[in-house]
Design an enzyme around this catalytic site. Structure first.
Site, PDB file in Angstrom:
ATOM      1  N   ASP A  39     -11.339  10.686  10.239  1.00 24.23           N
ATOM      2  CA  ASP A  39     -10.776   9.947   8.646  1.00 24.23           C
ATOM      3  C   ASP A  39     -11.400   8.564   8.565  1.00 24.23           C
ATOM      4  O   ASP A  39     -10.786   7.717   8.166  1.00 24.23           O
ATOM      5  CB  ASP A  39      -9.286  10.135   8.571  1.00 24.23           C
ATOM      6  N   GLY A  54       0.876  -1.156  -0.036  1.00 23.38           N
ATOM      7  CA  GLY A  54      -0.046  -0.046  -0.023  1.00 23.38           C
ATOM      8  C   GLY A  54       0.821   1.362   0.074  1.00 23.38           C
ATOM      9  O   GLY A  54       1.941   1.227   0.316  1.00 23.38           O
ATOM     10  N   VAL A 108       3.316   1.220   2.743  1.00 24.40           N
ATOM     11  CA  VAL A 108       3.323   0.186   3.727  1.00 24.40           C
ATOM     12  C   VAL A 108       3.716  -1.110   3.033  1.00 24.40           C
ATOM     13  O   VAL A 108       3.631  -1.531   1.896  1.00 24.40           O
ATOM     14  CB  VAL A 108       1.556   0.002   4.124  1.00 24.40           C
ATOM     15  N   LYS A 137       4.492   0.439   8.290  1.00 28.75           N
ATOM     16  CA  LYS A 137       4.188   1.681   7.659  1.00 28.75           C
ATOM     17  C   LYS A 137       5.262   2.728   7.865  1.00 28.75           C
ATOM     18  O   LYS A 137       5.808   3.022   8.880  1.00 28.75           O
ATOM     19  CB  LYS A 137       2.845   2.481   8.390  1.00 28.75           C
ATOM     20  N   GLY A 178       0.399   5.910   0.255  1.00 26.97           N
ATOM     21  CA  GLY A 178      -0.652   7.061   0.319  1.00 26.97           C
ATOM     22  C   GLY A 178       0.325   8.420   0.317  1.00 26.97           C
ATOM     23  O   GLY A 178       1.664   8.440   0.322  1.00 26.97           O
ATOM     24  N   GLY A 179      -0.323   9.310   1.053  1.00 29.63           N
ATOM     25  CA  GLY A 179       0.395  10.618   1.275  1.00 29.63           C
ATOM     26  C   GLY A 179       1.426  10.683   2.387  1.00 29.63           C
ATOM     27  O   GLY A 179       2.287  11.429   2.226  1.00 29.63           O
ATOM     28  N   PHE A 180       1.282   9.545   3.129  1.00 29.42           N
ATOM     29  CA  PHE A 180       2.158   9.241   4.360  1.00 29.42           C
ATOM     30  C   PHE A 180       3.432   8.787   3.986  1.00 29.42           C
ATOM     31  O   PHE A 180       4.581   8.892   4.624  1.00 29.42           O
ATOM     32  CB  PHE A 180       1.609   8.565   5.385  1.00 29.42           C
TER      33      PHE A 180
END
Length: 416
Positions: free
Chosen positions: A223, A105, A112, A126, A107-109
């Site tokens: 969220d 995975g 993963v 993560k 994302g913006g962070f």
């Protein structure tokens, strides 16, 4: 001291005999004090040199003390996390040095990865990227919050790594990924029959009730969305991503922020427009989730040939026309119970009502979903119940996204 007659020394000539004049002055003004002046200069130089050396020593000691204190503070922060600490080499080995083949995975962070610890435990790693939209504060927020939470419907945090610029969290591995992986996929949606979807809905509701009422802190998730609902081996739901979460004080009911972050399509109207959020903001997000689970369609980007409402508006129109069952995912026709579907749709519409005061608390939501004999109030129109053109939809989406961080992302961990 002069004892002779007064004379004018300007009148003395070679013809007149010379006279001796004796003048008494202070010893400090005499040339005989040169040695003392030299001694004083030596003393001043010695004192100046000593002062310079002392100042330099103090500066060096201060820098050493500062670094040592920073190290102590870091250790203290690690201890405050109340989490097992993993070193970077162990995590790198577990994830095959963060290889793309282990990535599950992004994302913006950051990303993963799936990892396997030496003990054979599978974990989800993560890793916060350097350019992450989440930030160090949000990272700490997520770590501190989840470390203090214990519920079967919340994802379990196993440890963390804070080393240099690395910020890494280790979660229990969820082999069935997230809820959106199933309900929005044409083929996989059939794997979630009606009974299983009901179990997932109740699990999410119980986890949210725990955050709002039963945990040591009252926590607003902010969220809640399908991609943040992870599924374990038995497809049991677990709420994840607490980077945007906020802790409320004992007597705090609502707060306001100028920093609007979240995911468009799940945020409540009062939060998007005025920055107000409360437990009723999470209730709104849960209502969106519930209607998405029933329909198998996304609220964001929803389209219909007969109107330009989102999924909430479409559900409301069907409810008003007594056609609510048409909202149901077609793949559920053989496994559903019509009365349960209608009850879920009605509860979903109650949760997404425009005014926060009209929305039920999660304790009431669980009661209404679990008791078929309970009488439910009639819902009022949902938030964002305004038709928009496709152009307006795209513009609004882009506008919100500029202020949105769709990945996990506390301000400070204190009541606001």
């Amino acid at each position: 001291m002069w004892f002779g007659n007064l004379i004018d020394i300007r009148e003395l000539t070679s013809e007149k005999p010379a006279e001796d004049i004796y003048i008494r002055i202070h010893t400090s003004e005499r040339g005989l004090n040169t040695i003392q002046k030299k001694k004083k200069l030596v003393i001043i130089l010695v004192i100046s040199s000593f002062s310079g050396i002392l100042t330099l020593g103090l500066a060096i000691w201060f820098q050493f003390w500062k670094k040592r204190r920073m190290g102590t503070d870091q250790e203290s922060k690690k201890e405050n996390l109340e989490l097992p600490l993993f070193d970077l080499p162990t995590i790198a080995t577990a994830t095959n040095n963060f290889s793309n083949t282990n990535k599950i995975g992004a994302g913006g962070f950051g990303s993963v990865y799936k990892g396997n610890l030496p003990e054979g435990v599978a974990v989800a790693v993560k890793r916060l990227s350097k350019n992450s939209a989440q930030g160090v504060q949000e990272f700490k927020n997520e770590a501190v919050l989840i470390a203090k939470l214990q519920h079967k419907n919340l994802v379990r945090l196993l440890g963390c790594c804070i080393q240099g610029e690395e910020r890494i969290l280790l979660y229990e591995y969820m082999p069935n990924k997230s809820l959106d992986y199933f309900i929005f996929d044409h083929n996989r949606r059939a794997l979630l029959a009606w009974d299983k979807r009901c179990e997932i809905v109740m699990g999410i509701a119980r986890g949210l009730l725990y955050l709002h009422q039963d945990s040591r802190f009252q926590i607003i998730h902010r969220d809640l969305k399908t991609s943040n609902i992870l599924l374990d081996d038995h497809l049991n739901p677990k709420i994840s991503d607490f980077g945007l979460a906020r802790i409320f004080g004992e007597n705090e009911m609502e707060t306001r922020t100028k920093r609007i972050v979240g995911t468009y399509g799940y945020m409540s109207p009062e939060y998007v427009i005025d920055g107000h959020f409360s437990i009723k903001s999470d209730v709104f997000s849960f209502g969106v989730l519930l209607l998405e689970i029933v329909s198998g369609k996304k609220n964001r980007g929803f389209s219909h040939p007969d109107h330009h409402h989102n999924l909430l508006g479409h559900a409301w129109l069907l409810w008003e026309q007594n056609k609510a069952l048409e909202l149901m995912d077609a793949c559920l026709e053989d496994s559903c119970v019509a009365s349960q579907v209608l009850r879920c749709i009605q509860v979903g519409l109650l949760c997404v009502q425009n005014l926060p005061a009209d929305r039920p608390a999660m304790s009431s939501v669980i009661f209404m979903l679990g008791n078929e004999g309970a009488t439910l109030p009639q819902p009022k129109h949902p938030g964002f119940f305004t038709e928009r053109s496709s152009v307006d939809t795209d513009t609004m989406s882009a506008k919100i996204e500029l202020h949105s961080e769709n990945a996990v992302t506390i301000s400070m961990l204190k009541g606001r």
